[in-house]
Write a protein that holds these residues in place. Structure first.
Motif, mmCIF file in Angstrom:
data_model
loop_
_atom_site.group_PDB
_atom_site.id
_atom_site.type_symbol
_atom_site.label_atom_id
_atom_site.label_comp_id
_atom_site.label_asym_id
_atom_site.label_seq_id
_atom_site.Cartn_x
_atom_site.Cartn_y
_atom_site.Cartn_z
ATOM 1 N N TRP A 21 2.615 -1.927 4.194
ATOM 2 C CA TRP A 21 1.761 -2.956 3.734
ATOM 3 C C TRP A 21 0.457 -2.889 4.404
ATOM 4 O O TRP A 21 1.228 -1.985 6.091
ATOM 5 C CB TRP A 21 2.446 -4.668 3.827
ATOM 6 N N VAL A 22 -0.737 -3.602 4.310
ATOM 7 C CA VAL A 22 -1.820 -3.399 5.671
ATOM 8 C C VAL A 22 -2.971 -4.641 5.607
ATOM 9 O O VAL A 22 -2.160 -5.621 4.545
ATOM 10 C CB VAL A 22 -2.812 -2.201 4.916
ATOM 11 N N VAL A 73 0.618 -1.465 0.170
ATOM 12 C CA VAL A 73 0.064 -0.314 0.210
ATOM 13 C C VAL A 73 0.700 1.494 0.321
ATOM 14 O O VAL A 73 2.096 0.720 0.747
ATOM 15 C CB VAL A 73 -0.352 0.632 1.490
ATOM 16 N N VAL A 108 0.541 5.195 0.740
ATOM 17 C CA VAL A 108 -1.001 5.976 2.136
ATOM 18 C C VAL A 108 0.126 7.025 2.469
ATOM 19 O O VAL A 108 1.013 7.180 2.959
ATOM 20 C CB VAL A 108 -1.150 4.984 3.692
ATOM 21 N N ARG A 132 -7.342 -2.649 10.484
ATOM 22 C CA ARG A 132 -6.782 -2.962 9.814
ATOM 23 C C ARG A 132 -5.427 -2.350 10.266
ATOM 24 O O ARG A 132 -5.853 -0.920 11.000
ATOM 25 C CB ARG A 132 -6.850 -1.980 8.697
ATOM 26 N N LEU A 149 4.190 1.338 8.066
ATOM 27 C CA LEU A 149 4.630 2.343 7.051
ATOM 28 C C LEU A 149 5.935 2.760 7.350
ATOM 29 O O LEU A 149 6.440 3.032 8.311
ATOM 30 C CB LEU A 149 3.595 3.439 7.505
ATOM 31 N N ASP A 174 -9.240 6.160 5.086
ATOM 32 C CA ASP A 174 -8.632 5.964 4.337
ATOM 33 C C ASP A 174 -8.200 7.572 3.223
ATOM 34 O O ASP A 174 -6.987 7.556 3.219
ATOM 35 C CB ASP A 174 -9.309 5.278 2.997
ATOM 36 N N TRP A 222 -1.323 -0.878 9.176
ATOM 37 C CA TRP A 222 -0.767 -0.448 8.405
ATOM 38 C C TRP A 222 0.313 -0.892 8.706
ATOM 39 O O TRP A 222 0.894 -0.103 9.842
ATOM 40 C CB TRP A 222 -1.022 0.671 7.824
#
Length: 163
Positions: free
Chosen positions: A104-105, A96, A98, A117, A121, A147, A119
């Motif tokens: 990654w998520v 992902v 962001v 969810r 990052l 999001d 994440w």
């Protein structure tokens, strides 16, 4: 987080700011390491090293924690260590982007606790862990606004590990 390669970065209360930009009337969360736009109906507070963001109706909670990134550790190695429990449960990670971060998520549901969810990052100096949780009955309600909020994430400065 029970690992020894990562240290929580210091997010002192003097560093954590929520302010209104008069020219845009948008709220922002800002630390020494990152900033993010915050919709008017959402609030933020600090709990030790974690920033907690919640919506006015109490449906969602977002937790953001910055960790100092060890030298010479690839994103894949960092993910393997930080998300060890999720990977052991065979929960798939999706790549992902962001805001200004790549990572990654993970999406998963815990029947007792709700829908989540998470994440992971990556920035050259730190890793930003973001978790969005809600009751299972409210799964998906705030996904779009979360999001959109996370799409405004931008790094600032460099992370310093806690002493």
């Amino acid at each position: 987080i029970n690992n020894f390669l990562f240290d929580r970065v210091q997010v002192a209360s003097t560093v954590f700011l929520i302010h209104i930009l008069e020219h845009t009337m948008s709220q922002f969360i800002q630390t020494d390491f990152w900033e993010m736009e915050l919709p008017e109906e959402w609030d933020a507070e600090q709990d030790e090293e974690t920033i907690l963001v919640s919506d006015a109706d109490g449906v969602s909670l977002i937790e953001l924690t910055a960790l100092a990134r060890p030298e010479n550790v690839s994103d894949q190695e960092a993910l393997a260590q930080l998300a060890e429990e999720l990977i052991a449960q065979e929960i798939a990670a999706d790549p992902v982007t962001v805001g200004a971060f790549n990572g990654w998520v993970f999406h998963f549901t815990d029947e007792e606790d709700g829908s989540y969810r998470e994440w992971y990052l990556f920035h050259p100096d730190f890793v930003l862990l973001v978790s969005h949780g809600t009751d299972a009955e409210h799964a998906g309600w705030d996904d779009d606004v979360v999001d959109e909020m996370l799409s405004t994430l931008a790094p600032l400065g460099s992370a310093q590990p806690l002493q």
